[in-house]
Design a protein around this motif. Structure first.
Motif, PDB file in Angstrom:
ATOM      1  N   ALA A   1       0.829  -1.214   0.000  1.00  0.00           N
ATOM      2  CA  ALA A   1       0.000   0.000   0.000  1.00  0.00           C
ATOM      3  C   ALA A   1       0.863   1.263   0.000  1.00  0.00           C
ATOM      4  N   LYS A   2       2.157   1.124   0.310  1.00  0.00           N
ATOM      5  CA  LYS A   2       3.051   2.272   0.399  1.00  0.00           C
ATOM      6  C   LYS A   2       3.938   2.445  -0.842  1.00  0.00           C
ATOM      7  N   ILE A   3       3.591   1.769  -1.938  1.00  0.00           N
ATOM      8  CA  ILE A   3       4.348   1.897  -3.175  1.00  0.00           C
ATOM      9  C   ILE A   3       4.348   3.357  -3.634  1.00  0.00           C
ATOM     10  N   VAL A   4       5.535   3.846  -4.007  1.00  0.00           N
ATOM     11  CA  VAL A   4       5.671   5.215  -4.498  1.00  0.00           C
ATOM     12  C   VAL A   4       5.969   5.171  -5.991  1.00  0.00           C
ATOM     13  N   GLU A   5       5.133   5.837  -6.775  1.00  0.00           N
ATOM     14  CA  GLU A   5       5.285   5.827  -8.228  1.00  0.00           C
ATOM     15  C   GLU A   5       6.619   6.433  -8.638  1.00  0.00           C
ATOM     16  N   GLY A   6       7.267   5.780  -9.604  1.00  0.00           N
ATOM     17  CA  GLY A   6       8.505   6.311 -10.149  1.00  0.00           C
ATOM     18  C   GLY A   6       9.750   5.986  -9.357  1.00  0.00           C
ATOM     19  N   LYS A   7       9.605   5.330  -8.216  1.00  0.00           N
ATOM     20  CA  LYS A   7      10.761   4.917  -7.420  1.00  0.00           C
ATOM     21  C   LYS A   7      10.966   3.414  -7.525  1.00  0.00           C
ATOM     22  N   ILE A   8      12.157   2.941  -7.165  1.00  0.00           N
ATOM     23  CA  ILE A   8      12.418   1.506  -7.088  1.00  0.00           C
ATOM     24  C   ILE A   8      11.995   1.057  -5.699  1.00  0.00           C
ATOM     25  N   ASN A   9      10.824   0.461  -5.619  1.00  0.00           N
ATOM     26  CA  ASN A   9      10.270   0.049  -4.336  1.00  0.00           C
ATOM     27  C   ASN A   9      10.773  -1.340  -3.962  1.00  0.00           C
ATOM     28  N   LEU A  10      11.074  -1.519  -2.679  1.00  0.00           N
ATOM     29  CA  LEU A  10      11.543  -2.809  -2.174  1.00  0.00           C
ATOM     30  C   LEU A  10      10.662  -3.216  -0.998  1.00  0.00           C
ATOM     31  N   VAL A  11       9.831  -4.225  -1.208  1.00  0.00           N
ATOM     32  CA  VAL A  11       8.951  -4.720  -0.155  1.00  0.00           C
ATOM     33  C   VAL A  11       9.723  -5.722   0.691  1.00  0.00           C
ATOM     34  N   ASN A  12       9.829  -5.442   1.989  1.00  0.00           N
ATOM     35  CA  ASN A  12      10.521  -6.358   2.904  1.00  0.00           C
ATOM     36  C   ASN A  12       9.638  -7.579   3.176  1.00  0.00           C
ATOM     37  N   VAL A  13       9.986  -8.689   2.551  1.00  0.00           N
ATOM     38  CA  VAL A  13       9.211  -9.919   2.727  1.00  0.00           C
ATOM     39  C   VAL A  13       9.671 -10.678   3.962  1.00  0.00           C
ATOM     40  N   TRP A  14      10.944 -10.524   4.324  1.00  0.00           N
ATOM     41  CA  TRP A  14      11.461 -11.130   5.553  1.00  0.00           C
ATOM     42  C   TRP A  14      12.421 -10.133   6.207  1.00  0.00           C
ATOM     43  N   SER A  15      12.687 -10.322   7.475  1.00  0.00           N
ATOM     44  CA  SER A  15      13.513  -9.360   8.217  1.00  0.00           C
ATOM     45  C   SER A  15      14.838  -9.945   8.695  1.00  0.00           C
ATOM     46  N   GLU A  16      14.959 -11.267   8.738  1.00  0.00           N
ATOM     47  CA  GLU A  16      16.178 -11.890   9.274  1.00  0.00           C
ATOM     48  C   GLU A  16      17.357 -11.718   8.315  1.00  0.00           C
ATOM     49  N   ALA A  17      18.559 -11.820   8.869  1.00  0.00           N
ATOM     50  CA  ALA A  17      19.775 -11.748   8.058  1.00  0.00           C
ATOM     51  C   ALA A  17      19.799 -12.899   7.057  1.00  0.00           C
ATOM     52  N   THR A  18      20.278 -12.604   5.869  1.00  0.00           N
ATOM     53  CA  THR A  18      20.250 -13.578   4.785  1.00  0.00           C
ATOM     54  C   THR A  18      21.664 -13.875   4.299  1.00  0.00           C
ATOM     55  N   GLU A  19      22.052 -15.137   4.327  1.00  0.00           N
ATOM     56  CA  GLU A  19      23.391 -15.521   3.874  1.00  0.00           C
ATOM     57  C   GLU A  19      23.353 -15.880   2.398  1.00  0.00           C
ATOM     58  N   VAL A  20      24.301 -15.331   1.636  1.00  0.00           N
ATOM     59  CA  VAL A  20      24.397 -15.599   0.211  1.00  0.00           C
ATOM     60  C   VAL A  20      25.634 -16.449  -0.065  1.00  0.00           C
ATOM     61  N   ASN A  21      25.444 -17.552  -0.779  1.00  0.00           N
ATOM     62  CA  ASN A  21      26.552 -18.419  -1.187  1.00  0.00           C
ATOM     63  C   ASN A  21      26.479 -18.595  -2.700  1.00  0.00           C
TER      64      ASN A  21
ATOM     65  N   LYS B   1      17.757 -23.177   1.652  1.00  0.00           N
ATOM     66  CA  LYS B   1      17.395 -21.907   2.289  1.00  0.00           C
ATOM     67  C   LYS B   1      17.206 -20.831   1.227  1.00  0.00           C
ATOM     68  N   ALA B   2      18.060 -20.820   0.209  1.00  0.00           N
ATOM     69  CA  ALA B   2      17.894 -19.883  -0.902  1.00  0.00           C
ATOM     70  C   ALA B   2      16.585 -20.156  -1.624  1.00  0.00           C
ATOM     71  N   GLY B   3      16.247 -21.435  -1.764  1.00  0.00           N
ATOM     72  CA  GLY B   3      14.968 -21.801  -2.372  1.00  0.00           C
ATOM     73  C   GLY B   3      13.796 -21.307  -1.554  1.00  0.00           C
ATOM     74  N   GLU B   4      13.923 -21.365  -0.232  1.00  0.00           N
ATOM     75  CA  GLU B   4      12.857 -20.888   0.654  1.00  0.00           C
ATOM     76  C   GLU B   4      12.617 -19.393   0.457  1.00  0.00           C
ATOM     77  N   TYR B   5      13.701 -18.609   0.376  1.00  0.00           N
ATOM     78  CA  TYR B   5      13.543 -17.166   0.164  1.00  0.00           C
ATOM     79  C   TYR B   5      12.938 -16.877  -1.209  1.00  0.00           C
ATOM     80  N   ALA B   6      13.327 -17.658  -2.211  1.00  0.00           N
ATOM     81  CA  ALA B   6      12.773 -17.474  -3.549  1.00  0.00           C
ATOM     82  C   ALA B   6      11.263 -17.673  -3.544  1.00  0.00           C
ATOM     83  N   ILE B   7      10.800 -18.687  -2.820  1.00  0.00           N
ATOM     84  CA  ILE B   7       9.365 -18.974  -2.775  1.00  0.00           C
ATOM     85  C   ILE B   7       8.627 -17.943  -1.924  1.00  0.00           C
TER      86      ILE B   7
END
Length: 346
Positions: free
Chosen positions: A66-86, A93-99
Motif C-alpha cells: 500500500a506504500k508503493i511510491v510511483e517512479g521509485k524503485i520500491n523494495l517490499v521487505n518480505v522477511w527481516s532476518e539476516a540472509t546468507e548468500v553463497n 534456504k535460498a529456495g525458501e527465500y525465492a518462494i
C-alpha cells in the motif's frame, strides 16, 4: 500513459537473479516506463548493490504494498532476518527465500497492488519443500491465477508454446491427448489475438514422434491422436497446420511462415528456441488472468557473483510484460466498443 506497477520476485539469491534485476534498474530511465516493486529484503539488496558496485541505485524500502511510491524503485521487505548468500551453491534456504518472494508477489498481483509480474530465475530442486511441490513457476501460477496456463517462449520473430512442459520424456506420449492439444491450441490462438495483436493466427504444430511417426513406422501417436485432432481444429475454423517433423522445421526456416509454433514437449520446442534467440527471448505464461514473464535463462550458478551476468533477457521480459498488459487493455477496449455499438444498433 500511467506507469504500471511491475512486481519482481527475487529468484534464487545464490544465482544471477538479483544481479540482473539491479543492473536493469541501474539505468535511471527505466522508472520512466514503470514503477518497479521488488519483493525481497532491504539489507539483502544493499549487499548486492555493494557486491556489484551499483551503489548509485536508490531503493525505497517499504513494509506494505500500500506504500508503493510511483517512479521509485520500491523494495517490499518480505522477511527481516539476516540472509546468507553463497554464490553458485544449491541451497534449500535460498529456495525458501525465492518462494517467499514469489508468494508475496503473486498475492500482490491478485490483490491488484501490482499490474504485472516478472520473475527472476529459480532452481527447481532448491524450491521443493513440504509447502511447495511444483516443478516451476508455471505450475504454481496455474494454480494461483484464473485460467489455463500455456508456457510460451516469445521474441518479436519467433514464438514457441508447449503442449507438455515440465514432464519427463518417458511420460510425454501418454500425456498428449486430443483434449490437451485442443486446450493448448485454443490458448495459443487466444493469446496471439489478445496479447500480441495478431488478427488471424497461423499456428504450426510439431509431431510427437521423429518424422511425425512416418505413417506409423515410428510410433502411432501422430496418426491416432495428433492428426485427427488437428483435422477437427481446422474444421472448427482454426488456422492450424501440421504435424511437422521437428528435426527440419526450424533449420529450414519454415517457422517464419507462422505466427507461432506449438511443440509436443519441452526440449523439442525450447532447444531450437534458445538456439535461435538465447538472451533475446522471454518466457511468458499465457492463458492466465494476469501477466507474468521471466528471462529465458536459469540461475547460472557458474557465473553467479562475478558481475558478468547479462541483464538483456530480464529487461526484455519486463518490457514484454508491460506490452502484453497494454495489448490486453487495448483488446478489451476495442471489443467493449463493438458490443456497445451492437446494443445501440438494436
Amino acid at each position: 500513459m500511467n506507469r504500471l506497477n511491475v512486481g519482481i520476485s527475487i529468484g534464487d539469491i545464490n544465482g544471477i537473479g538479483p544481479e540482473i534485476i539491479l543492473k536493469t534498474f541501474a539505468d535511471s530511465r527505466m522508472t520512466e516506463f514503470c514503477t518497479p516493486v521488488i519483493f525481497a529484503n532491504v539489507k539483502l539488496i544493499s549487499f548486492f548493490k555493494k557486491q556489484f558496485n551499483l551503489q548509485g541505485i536508490n531503493v525505497h524500502g517499504i513494509d506494505d504494498v500500500a506504500k508503493i511510491v510511483e517512479g521509485k524503485i520500491n523494495l517490499v521487505n518480505v522477511w527481516s532476518e539476516a540472509t546468507e548468500v553463497n554464490f553458485g551453491k544449491e541451497d534449500s534456504k535460498a529456495g525458501e527465500y525465492a518462494i517467499r518472494s514469489l508468494k508475496a508477489s503473486v498475492k500482490a498481483l491478485k490483490d491488484q497492488a501490482i499490474d504485472v509480474l516478472v520473475t527472476a530465475p529459480i532452481h527447481k530442486k532448491n524450491i521443493q519443500s513440504s509447502t511447495f511441490s511444483f516443478p516451476g513457476h508455471t505450475d504454481f501460477l496455474a494454480q494461483e491465477l484464473d485460467g489455463e496456463a500455456l508456457m510460451f517462449m516469445v521474441t518479436d520473430s519467433l514464438k514457441v508454446g508447449l503442449i507438455t512442459d515440465h514432464v519427463p520424456v518417458k511420460d510425454v506420449s501418454s500425456k498428449i491427448t486430443p483434449a490437451l492439444i485442443k486446450q493448448k491450441v485454443f490458448k495459443m490462438h487466444d493469446s496471439l489475438v489478445k496479447d500480441f495483436g495478431v488478427r488471424k493466427p497461423k499456428i504450426a504444430v510439431l509431431g510427437i514422434n521423429p518424422h511425425s511417426g512416418d505413417d506409423g513406422v515410428i510410433g502411432n501417436e501422430d496418426q491416432e491422436v495428433m492428426i485427427p485432432t488437428l483435422d477437427e481444429l481446422r474444421a472448427a475454423g482454426k488456422l492450424v497446420f501440421g504435424p511437422y517433423a521437428a528435426d527440419a522445421f526450424f533449420g529450414s526456416g519454415n517457422y517464419k511462415n507462422f505466427d507461432a509454433v506449438l511443440a509436443a514437449y519441452h526440449d523439442q520446442g525450447l532447444i531450437p528456441f534458445k538456439t535461435l534467440s538465447f538472451g533475446e527471448g522471454v518466457n511468458y505464461t499465457a492463458g492466465l488472468s494476469h501477466v507474468r514473464t521471466s528471462p529465458d535463462h536459469g540461475v547460472a550458478y557458474d557465473i553467479a557473483g562475478k558481475g558478468i551476468a547479462d541483464e538483456s533477457s530480464f529487461k526484455k521480459a519486463l518490457f514484454e510484460a508491460i506490452s502484453i498488459h497494454r495489448k490486453r487493455e487495448e483488446y478489451a477496449a476495442l471489443t467493449a466498443d463493438v458490443l456497445k455499438k451492437q446494443k445501440r444498433a438494436r
